[in-house]
Motif scaffolding. Structure first.
Motif, PDB file in Angstrom:
ATOM      1  N   LEU A 158      34.771  38.071  18.622  1.00  0.00           N
ATOM      2  CA  LEU A 158      35.973  38.305  17.819  1.00  0.00           C
ATOM      3  C   LEU A 158      37.225  38.086  18.649  1.00  0.00           C
ATOM      4  CD1 LEU A 158      35.393  41.335  15.451  1.00  0.00           C
ATOM      5  CD2 LEU A 158      36.267  39.067  14.892  1.00  0.00           C
ATOM      6  N   VAL A 159      37.183  38.603  19.894  1.00  0.00           N
ATOM      7  CA  VAL A 159      38.362  38.467  20.752  1.00  0.00           C
ATOM      8  C   VAL A 159      38.675  36.996  20.997  1.00  0.00           C
ATOM      9  CG1 VAL A 159      39.204  38.801  23.110  1.00  0.00           C
ATOM     10  CG2 VAL A 159      38.166  40.707  21.863  1.00  0.00           C
ATOM     11  N   SER A 160      37.631  36.227  21.328  1.00  0.00           N
ATOM     12  CA  SER A 160      37.900  34.812  21.623  1.00  0.00           C
ATOM     13  C   SER A 160      38.335  34.072  20.355  1.00  0.00           C
ATOM     14  CB  SER A 160      36.682  34.135  22.255  1.00  0.00           C
ATOM     15  OG  SER A 160      35.645  34.061  21.319  1.00  0.00           O
ATOM     16  N   PHE A 161      37.756  34.479  19.214  1.00  0.00           N
ATOM     17  CA  PHE A 161      38.141  33.852  17.954  1.00  0.00           C
ATOM     18  C   PHE A 161      39.622  34.117  17.670  1.00  0.00           C
ATOM     19  CE2 PHE A 161      38.594  33.934  13.312  1.00  0.00           C
ATOM     20  CZ  PHE A 161      38.154  32.659  13.024  1.00  0.00           C
ATOM     21  N   LEU A 162      40.019  35.392  17.892  1.00  0.00           N
ATOM     22  CA  LEU A 162      41.421  35.763  17.683  1.00  0.00           C
ATOM     23  C   LEU A 162      42.330  34.957  18.583  1.00  0.00           C
ATOM     24  CD1 LEU A 162      41.613  39.615  17.167  1.00  0.00           C
ATOM     25  CD2 LEU A 162      42.562  37.812  15.719  1.00  0.00           C
ATOM     26  N   LYS A 163      41.909  34.813  19.846  1.00  0.00           N
ATOM     27  CA  LYS A 163      42.720  34.074  20.811  1.00  0.00           C
ATOM     28  C   LYS A 163      42.911  32.639  20.349  1.00  0.00           C
ATOM     29  CE  LYS A 163      42.015  35.817  25.492  1.00  0.00           C
ATOM     30  NZ  LYS A 163      41.100  35.572  26.607  1.00  0.00           N
ATOM     31  N   TYR A 164      41.795  32.027  19.927  1.00  0.00           N
ATOM     32  CA  TYR A 164      41.884  30.634  19.502  1.00  0.00           C
ATOM     33  C   TYR A 164      42.778  30.494  18.288  1.00  0.00           C
ATOM     34  CZ  TYR A 164      38.154  29.269  22.643  1.00  0.00           C
ATOM     35  OH  TYR A 164      37.415  29.008  23.744  1.00  0.00           O
ATOM     36  N   SER A 165      42.556  31.371  17.307  1.00  0.00           N
ATOM     37  CA  SER A 165      43.358  31.209  16.094  1.00  0.00           C
ATOM     38  C   SER A 165      44.823  31.495  16.394  1.00  0.00           C
ATOM     39  CB  SER A 165      42.845  32.084  14.952  1.00  0.00           C
ATOM     40  OG  SER A 165      42.248  33.227  15.421  1.00  0.00           O
ATOM     41  N   LEU A 166      45.059  32.421  17.339  1.00  0.00           N
ATOM     42  CA  LEU A 166      46.441  32.704  17.715  1.00  0.00           C
ATOM     43  C   LEU A 166      47.103  31.469  18.323  1.00  0.00           C
ATOM     44  CD1 LEU A 166      47.536  35.558  17.223  1.00  0.00           C
ATOM     45  CD2 LEU A 166      47.711  35.783  19.706  1.00  0.00           C
ATOM     46  N   SER A 167      46.370  30.795  19.215  1.00  0.00           N
ATOM     47  CA  SER A 167      46.950  29.606  19.848  1.00  0.00           C
ATOM     48  C   SER A 167      47.164  28.519  18.796  1.00  0.00           C
ATOM     49  CB  SER A 167      46.067  29.098  20.983  1.00  0.00           C
ATOM     50  OG  SER A 167      44.958  28.408  20.483  1.00  0.00           O
ATOM     51  N   PHE A 168      46.251  28.449  17.842  1.00  0.00           N
ATOM     52  CA  PHE A 168      46.365  27.484  16.760  1.00  0.00           C
ATOM     53  C   PHE A 168      47.615  27.746  15.929  1.00  0.00           C
ATOM     54  CE2 PHE A 168      44.941  25.750  12.621  1.00  0.00           C
ATOM     55  CZ  PHE A 168      44.633  24.474  13.040  1.00  0.00           C
ATOM     56  N   ILE A 169      47.777  29.028  15.548  1.00  0.00           N
ATOM     57  CA  ILE A 169      48.932  29.404  14.734  1.00  0.00           C
ATOM     58  C   ILE A 169      50.228  29.180  15.505  1.00  0.00           C
ATOM     59  CG2 ILE A 169      50.100  31.390  13.676  1.00  0.00           C
ATOM     60  CD1 ILE A 169      47.241  32.406  12.988  1.00  0.00           C
ATOM     61  N   LEU A 170      50.164  29.465  16.796  1.00  0.00           N
ATOM     62  CA  LEU A 170      51.344  29.286  17.633  1.00  0.00           C
ATOM     63  C   LEU A 170      51.787  27.829  17.632  1.00  0.00           C
ATOM     64  CD1 LEU A 170      52.853  31.371  19.456  1.00  0.00           C
ATOM     65  CD2 LEU A 170      51.826  30.146  21.372  1.00  0.00           C
ATOM     66  N   VAL A 171      50.826  26.941  17.812  1.00  0.00           N
ATOM     67  CA  VAL A 171      51.155  25.510  17.838  1.00  0.00           C
ATOM     68  C   VAL A 171      51.744  25.084  16.501  1.00  0.00           C
ATOM     69  CG1 VAL A 171      50.172  23.197  17.929  1.00  0.00           C
ATOM     70  CG2 VAL A 171      49.477  24.897  19.598  1.00  0.00           C
ATOM     71  N   LEU A 172      51.088  25.497  15.411  1.00  0.00           N
ATOM     72  CA  LEU A 172      51.589  25.142  14.080  1.00  0.00           C
ATOM     73  C   LEU A 172      52.994  25.699  13.861  1.00  0.00           C
ATOM     74  CD1 LEU A 172      48.602  25.476  11.607  1.00  0.00           C
ATOM     75  CD2 LEU A 172      49.629  23.438  12.585  1.00  0.00           C
ATOM     76  N   GLY A 173      53.218  26.953  14.306  1.00  0.00           N
ATOM     77  CA  GLY A 173      54.515  27.591  14.115  1.00  0.00           C
ATOM     78  C   GLY A 173      55.608  26.854  14.860  1.00  0.00           C
ATOM     79  N   LEU A 174      55.310  26.502  16.118  1.00  0.00           N
ATOM     80  CA  LEU A 174      56.301  25.776  16.914  1.00  0.00           C
ATOM     81  C   LEU A 174      56.651  24.452  16.251  1.00  0.00           C
ATOM     82  CD1 LEU A 174      55.209  26.279  20.620  1.00  0.00           C
ATOM     83  CD2 LEU A 174      57.351  26.973  19.534  1.00  0.00           C
ATOM     84  N   TRP A 175      55.622  23.778  15.776  1.00  0.00           N
ATOM     85  CA  TRP A 175      55.779  22.491  15.097  1.00  0.00           C
ATOM     86  C   TRP A 175      56.693  22.653  13.881  1.00  0.00           C
ATOM     87  CZ3 TRP A 175      50.778  19.685  12.984  1.00  0.00           C
ATOM     88  CH2 TRP A 175      51.152  18.516  12.321  1.00  0.00           C
ATOM     89  N   GLU A 176      56.411  23.703  13.079  1.00  0.00           N
ATOM     90  CA  GLU A 176      57.179  23.947  11.867  1.00  0.00           C
ATOM     91  C   GLU A 176      58.647  24.203  12.196  1.00  0.00           C
ATOM     92  OE1 GLU A 176      55.794  24.283   8.606  1.00  0.00           O
ATOM     93  OE2 GLU A 176      57.852  24.485   7.876  1.00  0.00           O
ATOM     94  N   VAL A 177      58.870  25.101  13.166  1.00  0.00           N
ATOM     95  CA  VAL A 177      60.249  25.470  13.504  1.00  0.00           C
ATOM     96  C   VAL A 177      61.005  24.266  14.037  1.00  0.00           C
ATOM     97  CG1 VAL A 177      61.635  26.826  15.120  1.00  0.00           C
ATOM     98  CG2 VAL A 177      59.722  27.887  13.910  1.00  0.00           C
ATOM     99  N   TYR A 178      60.338  23.528  14.927  1.00  0.00           N
ATOM    100  CA  TYR A 178      60.955  22.359  15.533  1.00  0.00           C
ATOM    101  C   TYR A 178      61.329  21.342  14.457  1.00  0.00           C
ATOM    102  CZ  TYR A 178      61.680  18.719  18.996  1.00  0.00           C
ATOM    103  OH  TYR A 178      62.219  17.742  19.777  1.00  0.00           O
ATOM    104  N   ALA A 179      60.423  21.135  13.497  1.00  0.00           N
ATOM    105  CA  ALA A 179      60.677  20.165  12.430  1.00  0.00           C
ATOM    106  C   ALA A 179      61.813  20.636  11.534  1.00  0.00           C
ATOM    107  CB  ALA A 179      59.412  19.934  11.613  1.00  0.00           C
ATOM    108  N   ARG A 180      61.864  21.970  11.286  1.00  0.00           N
ATOM    109  CA  ARG A 180      62.895  22.493  10.392  1.00  0.00           C
ATOM    110  C   ARG A 180      64.283  22.306  10.940  1.00  0.00           C
ATOM    111  NH1 ARG A 180      61.621  26.707   5.991  1.00  0.00           N
ATOM    112  NH2 ARG A 180      59.685  25.680   5.517  1.00  0.00           N
ATOM    113  N   TYR A 181      64.397  22.370  12.279  1.00  0.00           N
ATOM    114  CA  TYR A 181      65.724  22.200  12.855  1.00  0.00           C
ATOM    115  C   TYR A 181      65.997  20.753  13.200  1.00  0.00           C
ATOM    116  CZ  TYR A 181      66.233  27.106  12.466  1.00  0.00           C
ATOM    117  OH  TYR A 181      66.336  28.353  11.928  1.00  0.00           O
TER     118      TYR A 181
END
Lengths: 285, 278
Positions: free
Chosen positions: B7-30
């Motif tokens: 579970l911990v490793s799954f959380l870590k992976y999904s967190l890094s995944f969400i982080l990348v997507l979030g950065l992408w979204e924010v960067y694109a929005r600006y």
């Protein structure tokens, strides 16, 4: 008793088998030719499905020597594929080296790599063509994207598989981190790495051709498609054969480079190289 | 304990995944990204939603139909390809003459980029399903062929000696030693083949098609509907993952003797069966 599949393959010299190879090949060609001439009711249909070998040879002569139409396209495709393979290899090897050096990077890159592996990467083709145009760069980008995976996996695997005893020896000799990496890890991985280069080249051709099929102004993909649309199948076959022949030559050249580059895998080359180095260092044996 | 660490490793992976997507979204929005080049994740998500949940019809079918068509074409091509590949390999393994005189053709065949044959295949088989199946067959037959051949020719001298001393027959030797010995390689070949079959199918759809994920991708890209083409890319990734996972699971179930854990599981099962019977 012995089991039939496990008898050692008999070493018959090429001299003895070659006539049979040629005979079989000739028989196939003759059957093909006869099928084309007598096997179909309709000659147009026959030329569509199995164009006569003699016509294919004539077409090859035409496009290679007489008319020289193929060269422009052949060079274009090779250029795209080789550029793409080089870029892909650089990216793949860079990522692999970073992954071996840093545990954190390895851990976080892993799910992305699995995702990349499962996605049919060639499918990005239309996006690249739409964005980068019909010219060189869309094909190069697609070739690089398709090609990067082979070098990545092979370099990674090669760098991770290190002989423990050799590593111990390097440590006891007080080798620096860079020396251990370069002279031990990289050198022992070299065989796998060069296999990765070959994989990259082969898949880069696929990438370049697909980009050309989607839309391009020149290249073998365009040429073959044009010949097919004009229903000159013998020419299409000739184009295909020229890709095969020059691809084969390219792979042979790569094999030779392999052989010279990884000199430590071959006893004769190893002896020669160490003799050279001894002389350079002024050691007389 | 094991589930917790998973579970911990799954959380870590999904967190890094969400982080990348979030950065992408924010960067694109600006305004950091050209929307034509790389659409925002939210737009791709919206497109996926309308495709998968709202059953948007594109090219005479919902995405499920295109998904199914591609998968079916791929599977048929894959079955043809592995049948041809393994049959040739078995013939070559058991007959030296065949091996000597046929193997070179297979190798030459492999040097030709299979994808280059696409225009010819379309001319021969037409614009329908046949051409997709044919290209998938053509590109995927080689890995099973070469892997099955090397697997069957691999020999273990000690095992041969053992089988000889206990007087095993040829067929026993084949079923109990040679085939199990070759299966890991055979399956490695099949795994390669299944991904290349998918690739062949999609490329053939680029050539010309009326249904399939490949043609969706092409139509979206040419309309410069980048969100749509990225959504079809995601669909293909899902398909790839699905196919890959099936192959992986089958590999682990059937070639259980490859890793120690699987071996233990099966031998325990066999033991239990023996205890019940005797």
């Amino acid at each position: 008793m012995s089991y039939s599949t496990n008898q050692p393959t008999k070493n018959i010299s090429l001299f003895k088998t070659l006539p049979f190879h040629l005979l079989i090949f000739a028989a196939l060609i003759v059957i093909w030719e006869l099928t084309n001439l007598y096997g179909f009711e309709d000659q147009i249909q026959a030329d569509m499905i199995a164009p006569r070998p003699t016509n294919i040879v004539l077409a090859m002569l035409d496009i290679l020597i007489v008319d020289k139409t193929v060269w422009k396209h052949l060079i274009s495709t090779f250029q795209k594929a080789l550029l793409g393979a080089s870029i892909g290899t650089a990216i793949g090897m860079g990522l692999a080296i970073a992954a071996t050096l840093s545990l954190t990077f390895r851990k976080y890159i892993k799910p992305w790599i699995i995702l990349m592996e499962a996605t049919p990467r060639i499918a990005v083709g239309p996006i690249f063509v739409a964005l980068l145009g019909f010219g060189l760069w869309s094909a190069v980008a697609l070739a690089a994207l398709v090609a990067f995976f082979g070098p990545f996996v092979n370099t990674f695997q090669g760098l991770m598989e290190v002989d423990d005893e050799a590593e111990e020896m390097f440590r006891s000799l007080g080798a620096s981190r860079f020396q251990t990496f370069w002279k031990l890890r990289f050198a022992s991985a070299m065989e796998l790495i060069s296999a990765g280069w070959k994989l990259a080249t082969a898949s880069a051709f696929g990438g370049a051709l697909v980009a050309e099929f989607i839309q391009a102004s020149e290249g073998m993909g365009v040429l073959i498609a044009q010949y097919v649309i004009m229903i000159t199948m013998d020419y299409a076959f000739a184009g295909l054969l020229s890709v095969t022949i020059f691809g084969f030559i390219l792979f042979k050249i790569m094999d030779y480079f392999d052989y010279r580059l990884i000199f430590w895998k071959n006893d004769y080359l190893l002896l020669k190289e160490s003799e050279k180095r001894r002389k350079k260092a002024g050691i007389v044996s | 304990m094991k589930t917790v660490s998973f579970l911990v490793s799954f959380l870590k992976y999904s967190l890094s995944f969400i982080l990348v997507l979030g950065l992408w979204e924010v960067y694109a929005r600006y305004g950091g990204l050209n929307e034509l080049f790389l659409p925002r994740p939210s737009k791709i998500g919206a497109k996926l939603y309308s495709l998968f949940v709202k059953f948007e019809v594109i090219e005479q079918g919902t995405i499920y139909w295109h998904f199914f068509a591609t998968l079916a074409q791929m599977s048929i091509g894959f079955v043809y390809g592995i049948t041809i590949g393994t049959t040739l390999a078995v013939l070559a393994a058991f007959n030296e003459t065949f091996r000597r005189y046929v193997a070179p053709y297979a190798v030459v065949f492999n040097v030709t980029p299979g994808i280059a044959v696409l225009p010819l295949i379309i001319a021969w088989f037409g614009f329908g399903w046949e051409s997709k199946i044919a290209l998938a067959t053509l590109v995927c037959f080689f890995p099973p062929f070469i892997n099955t051949l090397t697997g069957l020719l691999k020999k273990n001298d000690e095992a041969i000696e053992l089988f000889q001393t206990i007087g095993a027959t040829q067929s026993q030797y084949f079923w109990k030693q040679q085939l199990p010995n070759a299966l890991p390689e055979v399956f490695a070949g099949l795994k390669l083949a299944i991904t290349t079959a998918l690739l062949g199918t999609i490329v053939a759809q680029f050539g010309s098609a009326t249904e399939g994920v490949g043609i969706l991708m092409q139509r979206f890209a040419f309309r410069l509907d980048m969100a749509g083409s990225f959504a079809s890319l995601v669909t293909m990734a899902i398909m790839g993952l699905l196919v890959f996972t099936i192959a992986e699971v089958m590999d682990r179930r059937i070639v259980f003797w490859r890793d120690a854990k699987g071996l233990e599981r099966v031998s325990k099962k066999k033991q239990r069966k023996l205890m019940v019977n005797g």
